[in-house]
Design an enzyme around this catalytic site. Structure first.
Site, PDB file in Angstrom:
ATOM      1  CD1 TRP A  79      -3.456  -3.716   0.768  1.00 26.53           C
ATOM      2  CD2 TRP A  79      -2.419  -3.487   2.725  1.00 26.53           C
ATOM      3  NE1 TRP A  79      -3.246  -4.981   1.261  1.00 26.53           N
ATOM      4  CE2 TRP A  79      -2.601  -4.865   2.472  1.00 26.53           C
ATOM      5  CE3 TRP A  79      -1.780  -3.107   3.903  1.00 26.53           C
ATOM      6  CZ2 TRP A  79      -2.172  -5.857   3.352  1.00 26.53           C
ATOM      7  CZ3 TRP A  79      -1.361  -4.098   4.792  1.00 26.53           C
ATOM      8  CH2 TRP A  79      -1.557  -5.446   4.509  1.00 26.53           C
ATOM      9  CB  SER A 102      -5.692   8.396  -0.291  1.00 28.07           C
ATOM     10  OG  SER A 102      -6.326   7.763  -1.404  1.00 28.07           O
ATOM     11  CB  SER A 103      -6.736   3.574   2.219  1.00 28.00           C
ATOM     12  OG  SER A 103      -8.158   3.569   2.289  1.00 28.00           O
ATOM     13  CB  SER A 104      -6.285   0.100  -1.888  1.00 24.64           C
ATOM     14  OG  SER A 104      -6.995  -0.862  -2.649  1.00 24.64           O
TER      15      SER A 104
END
Length: 411
Positions: A79, A102-104
């Site tokens: 995500w 940026s992400s998870s």
């Protein structure tokens, strides 16, 4: 209707990762079941192509629908949590466009890397790229708060991750700074792991990792979203590190190495060529992971762009740092390549991919690599694949043929 229970969702995620062969040890399963991912991604973007083909990012948060949000959080998906270096879901008004910064990362990738890190209780670990802090939380649960140092280059992201870790009960060492330099104050480390992609592994990491320690990082990035490999290196007593690519991996590039998307008239950028010739190698081969990986080793920093004008396709490769380009166009069943600048980009790529084909197209896991104070190199068996700088052998391993060699990022 009963609201989803976070603990039940964590167990279901652990079951999914275990069935998929990613989650292999009880200690890491315990961490997955214990660390609340929802604290680390309270909001995020869902992406979908718009009517014009451009990806739109729609913010999702617990404020919209807490049950839907919580269920989505525990899906095995990546995500996006930031666009263009500043735009976050809580500041976006409706669907937006932008470039993910940026992400998870999807849990299967995160947990797979942690399993490959071969940790033991009491080990001191350096993590490059805190991101949301979820992987940091897993490390803290497994090894203890005081054994984890996590470095994040973006101050805002670092602050949010630190707050999420505190909320989850982990008071660890979070540092805002350039992870490419490591963090010498807490060195030496038993393990170093990077959750961003790199053109090369900084020698600073080798120097800050104990002999016998492991460095795990994704290498080979450019402006492409594929063609990268997960490198696992062991640091040796002589201050070098050696290992191999253990599989495919995909992470956002380190912020300092992220390519600026090309814009403007690409044909004008490639108007003046030094050479022009036919090539039997179609650029379509670069759509495949291994050739793309080799291409990025042979021409680090090159960006791949396809353009269509008057129904004619042109494939461009630009290396703006070296002011070089290659432009390929179809000529019947053949491709024509024009090259300009001090680096013959397509020559290097063609040599690497052709040698790989001649070697029987071995898998990416056959690639070995070494990092020394002077060099960063790759090879496959005794087959030389590419050497845009120069080809050489080192005294202690004269049988090795390097496919790429260049100075370390940091000493």
């Amino acid at each position: 209707m009963t609201s989803p229970d976070p603990a039940t969702l964590r167990r279901a995620l652990a079951d999914q990762l275990e069935v998929g062969g990613v989650l292999r040890t009880p200690a890491w399963r315990e961490a997955v079941e214990a660390v609340p991912r929802e604290l680390f991604i309270s909001s995020f973007f869902r992406d979908a192509p718009g009517p014009d083909g451009i990806t739109r990012y729609t913010p999702v948060s617990r404020d919209i629908d807490v049950d839907e949000w919580l269920t989505i959080v525990y899906q095995n998906e990546t995500w996006v949590t930031q666009l263009d270096g500043h735009l976050t879901p809580d500041t976006a008004n409706g669907p937006v466009t932008g470039f993910p910064t940026s992400s998870s990362t999807m849990p299967s990738t995160v947990v797979g890397m942690l399993e490959s890190l071969d940790v033991e209780k009491g080990m001191n670990v350096l993590e490059i790229g805190t991101g949301t802090g979820y992987s940091t939380g897993l490390l803290c649960h497994r090894l203890g708060d005081d054994n984890i140092t996590s470095v994040e280059v973006d101050p805002a992201i670092s602050e949010r991750a630190d707050a999420a870790l505190e909320a989850a009960g982990y008071s660890t060492w979070t540092v805002t700074g350039d992870g490419l330099l490591g963090h010498p104050r807490r060195a030496p480390y038993d393990r170093t792991i990077a959750t961003c992609a790199l053109r090369r592994i900084p020698y600073a990491w080798v120097r800050q990792t104990k002999p016998g320690g492991i460095i795990l990082a994704t290498v080979g990035p450019s402006a492409w979203s594929y063609g990268t490999g997960l490198a696992k290196l062991k640091v040796k007593e002589d201050g070098t590190a050696e290992g191999r690519i253990i599989g495919r991996a995909s992470f956002m590039p380190a912020r300092a190495e992220a390519a600026i998307p090309l814009s403007g008239d690409l044909s004008a950028r490639a108007a003046y060529a030094d050479t022009e010739r036919k090539t039997s190698l179609s650029p379509d081969v670069l759509n495949d992971w291994m050739p793309a990986f080799l291409a990025q080793l042979a021409a680090p920093g090159a960006q791949l762009v396809c353009a269509v004008s008057d129904s004619r396709e042109t494939v461009y490769l630009f290396d703006t740092s070296r002011e070089s380009f290659a432009a390929l166009t179809t000529d019947g069943d053949e491709w024509n390549v024009r090259q300009g600048g001090p680096v013959a980009i397509w020559d290097a790529i063609e040599s690497a991919v052709t040698a790989w084909k001649d070697a029987g197209e071995p898998d990416i896991t056959t690639v070995r690599m070494a990092v020394t104070p002077e060099t960063h190199a790759y090879w496959i068996g005794d087959q030389q694949l590419a050497s845009p700088d120069r080809s050489y052998s080192i005294d202690e391993k004269p049988e090795l043929r390097w496919l790429h060699r260049y100075p370390p990022l940091s000493t």
